[in-house]
Design a protein around this motif. Structure first.
Motif, PDB file in Angstrom:
ATOM      1  N   LEU A   7      34.372  26.544  70.441  1.00  0.00           N
ATOM      2  CA  LEU A   7      34.864  26.280  71.702  1.00  0.00           C
ATOM      3  C   LEU A   7      35.985  25.516  71.998  1.00  0.00           C
ATOM      4  N   GLY A   8      36.308  24.577  71.229  1.00  0.00           N
ATOM      5  CA  GLY A   8      37.695  23.905  71.083  1.00  0.00           C
ATOM      6  C   GLY A   8      38.680  24.787  70.977  1.00  0.00           C
ATOM      7  N   PHE A   9      38.689  25.741  70.138  1.00  0.00           N
ATOM      8  CA  PHE A   9      39.738  26.563  69.863  1.00  0.00           C
ATOM      9  C   PHE A   9      39.821  27.449  71.067  1.00  0.00           C
ATOM     10  N   VAL A  10      39.078  27.947  71.719  1.00  0.00           N
ATOM     11  CA  VAL A  10      39.144  28.906  72.498  1.00  0.00           C
ATOM     12  C   VAL A  10      39.603  27.997  73.910  1.00  0.00           C
ATOM     13  N   LEU A  11      39.081  26.986  74.040  1.00  0.00           N
ATOM     14  CA  LEU A  11      39.692  25.946  75.398  1.00  0.00           C
ATOM     15  C   LEU A  11      41.193  26.069  75.299  1.00  0.00           C
ATOM     16  N   ILE A  12      41.680  25.476  74.162  1.00  0.00           N
ATOM     17  CA  ILE A  12      43.149  25.449  73.660  1.00  0.00           C
ATOM     18  C   ILE A  12      43.805  26.642  74.142  1.00  0.00           C
ATOM     19  N   TYR A  13      43.368  27.832  73.515  1.00  0.00           N
ATOM     20  CA  TYR A  13      43.961  29.063  73.707  1.00  0.00           C
ATOM     21  C   TYR A  13      44.148  29.436  75.204  1.00  0.00           C
ATOM     22  N   LYS A  14      42.835  29.497  75.710  1.00  0.00           N
ATOM     23  CA  LYS A  14      42.738  30.051  77.165  1.00  0.00           C
ATOM     24  C   LYS A  14      43.922  29.199  78.398  1.00  0.00           C
ATOM     25  N   ALA A  15      43.979  27.888  77.934  1.00  0.00           N
ATOM     26  CA  ALA A  15      44.782  26.982  78.901  1.00  0.00           C
ATOM     27  C   ALA A  15      45.988  26.852  78.345  1.00  0.00           C
ATOM     28  N   GLY A  74      43.424  13.962  71.303  1.00  0.00           N
ATOM     29  CA  GLY A  74      43.768  15.202  71.815  1.00  0.00           C
ATOM     30  C   GLY A  74      45.024  15.131  72.576  1.00  0.00           C
ATOM     31  N   VAL A  75      45.043  13.758  73.601  1.00  0.00           N
ATOM     32  CA  VAL A  75      46.087  13.546  74.419  1.00  0.00           C
ATOM     33  C   VAL A  75      47.795  13.349  73.721  1.00  0.00           C
ATOM     34  N   VAL A  76      47.685  12.740  72.476  1.00  0.00           N
ATOM     35  CA  VAL A  76      48.583  12.644  71.595  1.00  0.00           C
ATOM     36  C   VAL A  76      49.197  13.689  71.259  1.00  0.00           C
ATOM     37  N   VAL A  77      48.246  14.495  70.697  1.00  0.00           N
ATOM     38  CA  VAL A  77      48.934  16.018  70.124  1.00  0.00           C
ATOM     39  C   VAL A  77      49.415  16.928  71.223  1.00  0.00           C
ATOM     40  N   GLU A  78      48.632  16.648  72.323  1.00  0.00           N
ATOM     41  CA  GLU A  78      49.267  17.633  73.453  1.00  0.00           C
ATOM     42  C   GLU A  78      50.600  17.183  73.892  1.00  0.00           C
ATOM     43  N   ARG A 108      48.474  18.409  83.261  1.00  0.00           N
ATOM     44  CA  ARG A 108      47.021  17.773  83.163  1.00  0.00           C
ATOM     45  C   ARG A 108      46.097  18.592  82.795  1.00  0.00           C
ATOM     46  N   VAL A 109      46.071  19.908  82.924  1.00  0.00           N
ATOM     47  CA  VAL A 109      44.920  20.505  82.502  1.00  0.00           C
ATOM     48  C   VAL A 109      45.112  21.058  80.934  1.00  0.00           C
ATOM     49  N   PHE A 110      46.347  21.246  80.427  1.00  0.00           N
ATOM     50  CA  PHE A 110      46.776  21.184  78.942  1.00  0.00           C
ATOM     51  C   PHE A 110      46.261  20.167  78.330  1.00  0.00           C
ATOM     52  N   SER A 111      46.464  18.990  78.976  1.00  0.00           N
ATOM     53  CA  SER A 111      45.919  17.950  78.440  1.00  0.00           C
ATOM     54  C   SER A 111      44.394  17.586  77.981  1.00  0.00           C
ATOM     55  N   LEU A 112      43.743  18.072  79.327  1.00  0.00           N
ATOM     56  CA  LEU A 112      42.308  18.189  79.222  1.00  0.00           C
ATOM     57  C   LEU A 112      41.754  19.079  78.338  1.00  0.00           C
ATOM     58  N   ALA A 113      42.344  20.107  78.094  1.00  0.00           N
ATOM     59  CA  ALA A 113      41.902  21.354  77.056  1.00  0.00           C
ATOM     60  C   ALA A 113      42.065  20.638  75.601  1.00  0.00           C
ATOM     61  N   VAL A 133      41.825  17.601  75.040  1.00  0.00           N
ATOM     62  CA  VAL A 133      40.924  16.627  74.832  1.00  0.00           C
ATOM     63  C   VAL A 133      39.392  17.077  74.538  1.00  0.00           C
ATOM     64  N   LEU A 134      38.959  17.973  75.335  1.00  0.00           N
ATOM     65  CA  LEU A 134      37.725  18.622  75.119  1.00  0.00           C
ATOM     66  C   LEU A 134      37.512  19.122  74.052  1.00  0.00           C
ATOM     67  N   ALA A 135      38.433  19.884  73.576  1.00  0.00           N
ATOM     68  CA  ALA A 135      38.626  20.481  72.207  1.00  0.00           C
ATOM     69  C   ALA A 135      38.555  19.384  71.028  1.00  0.00           C
ATOM     70  N   ALA A 136      39.061  18.260  71.189  1.00  0.00           N
ATOM     71  CA  ALA A 136      38.736  17.113  70.298  1.00  0.00           C
ATOM     72  C   ALA A 136      37.449  16.449  70.202  1.00  0.00           C
ATOM     73  N   VAL A 137      36.858  16.539  71.426  1.00  0.00           N
ATOM     74  CA  VAL A 137      35.451  15.804  71.594  1.00  0.00           C
ATOM     75  C   VAL A 137      34.416  17.221  71.180  1.00  0.00           C
ATOM     76  N   SER A 138      34.689  18.211  71.349  1.00  0.00           N
ATOM     77  CA  SER A 138      33.574  19.061  70.895  1.00  0.00           C
ATOM     78  C   SER A 138      33.649  19.231  69.220  1.00  0.00           C
ATOM     79  N   ALA A 139      35.016  19.190  68.775  1.00  0.00           N
ATOM     80  CA  ALA A 139      34.885  19.030  67.282  1.00  0.00           C
ATOM     81  C   ALA A 139      34.456  17.761  66.807  1.00  0.00           C
ATOM     82  N   LEU A 140      34.494  16.795  67.485  1.00  0.00           N
ATOM     83  CA  LEU A 140      33.868  15.419  67.055  1.00  0.00           C
ATOM     84  C   LEU A 140      32.506  15.560  66.965  1.00  0.00           C
ATOM     85  N   ILE A 141      31.750  16.341  67.777  1.00  0.00           N
ATOM     86  CA  ILE A 141      30.336  16.530  67.957  1.00  0.00           C
ATOM     87  C   ILE A 141      29.813  17.171  66.673  1.00  0.00           C
TER      88      ILE A 141
END
Length: 290
Positions: free
Chosen positions: A23-31, A76-80, A187-192, A194-202
């Motif tokens: 899911l995180g992978f796809v979020l980053i690619y889509k955005a 996620g924020v730092v990487v983006e 901002r959407v790039f950063s959010l993508a 962040v969400l990718a990192a959170v899903s990976a954390l879980i």
């Protein structure tokens, strides 16, 4: 029949974790249209950050989870912001090489602070067994399936109903149109991320609880690539179908054929999908006219 049920439960739990990672992978690619080769290391960092909070700092479970989420958001924020944003407009191969380098850096940082030996950690999920249709299956595997399902439903609701989710979908469809509507693409790039990192954390925390806190978590993340190719690089529903398919296929091959072959099967599927349907089952077919 008992063997089949047991393998199915194991396959569904593995597939659920793969779906979260994908899911995180796809979020980053889509955005952002970035192929993130560091997704496995995101799982690794998430697992070790939770281990740090829960075992080393001895924080309560809820506080340890919050600590992991905060670290994931910062990562996620730092990487983006400092790694990917300066590469906007560069060639795709340059961005890919940067994410490969990022994966090596993240793995090296974990090894510097924690070493390479697996770490023992108290289990956060129940470790008993239950009877399911006549077969004895681990309770923690069923709980993992349930947690992953809830997380995926929450993410789906976020994309469908929240303002930020709609903005992410708009940017994924057409960045220029999104800009004209006043949506902050950066901002959407950063959010993508962040969400990718959170899903990976879980996914990383659950995987570590099922096995161990070790470097093998990053190796598990490599199977994300067959998953997203099977489901479609830009398809969120495809991550669920791809994850469950690969997870079940690995377990069935391991149980009924050869465990060594099971490790190769996901990549055989990847090659077959690339030959037969390069855009995946649910991926969007893009035709460029020149």
């Amino acid at each position: 029949m008992n063997t089949f049920i047991s393998l199915t439960v194991y396959g569904l739990s593995d597939g659920a974790l793969l779906a979260l990672a994908a899911l995180g992978f796809v979020l980053i690619y889509k955005a952002t249209r970035v192929i993130n080769f560091a997704q496995g290391e995101f799982l690794l960092v998430g697992a070790y950050m939770f281990y740090t909070a829960f075992v080393i700092l001895q924080l309560p479970l809820v506080a340890a989870v919050l600590f992991g989420v905060i670290v994931a958001i910062i990562l996620g924020v730092v990487v983006e912001r400092f790694i990917l944003r300066p590469l906007i407009g560069e060639s795709a191969i340059s961005v890919i090489m940067v994410t490969i380098g990022l994966s090596s850096v993240l793995k090296a940082v974990i090894q510097i602070f924690f070493g390479t030996a697996p770490r023992d950690a108290p289990k956060i999920l129940p470790t008993g067994n239950i009877e399911l249709l006549g077969a004895t299956v681990p309770l923690n595997r069923l709980i993992v399936i349930g947690i992953a399902a809830v997380v995926l439903v929450v993410f789906a609701a976020f994309f469908q109903r929240s303002r930020h989710g709609v903005a992410m979908r708009a940017v994924a469809d057409d960045q220029q149109a999104a800009l004209t509507m006043g949506i902050s693409v950066r901002r959407v790039f950063s959010l993508a991320w962040v969400l990718a990192a959170v899903s990976a954390l879980i996914a990383g925390v659950l995987l570590a609880d099922l096995s161990a806190v070790s470097q093998n978590i990053a190796a598990f993340g490599l199977i994300v690539f067959p998953v997203v190719i099977l489901g479609g690089l830009d398809s969120i529903p495809g991550t669920i179908v791809g994850g469950l398919t690969i997870g079940l296929l690995k377990q069935y091959v391991s149980g009924y054929a050869d465990p060594g072959l099971a490790e190769v099967v996901p990549y055989l599927v990847l090659v077959a999908i690339l030959i037969v349907r390069p855009y995946g089952i649910f991926g969007e077919t893009r035709i460029e006219r020149v």
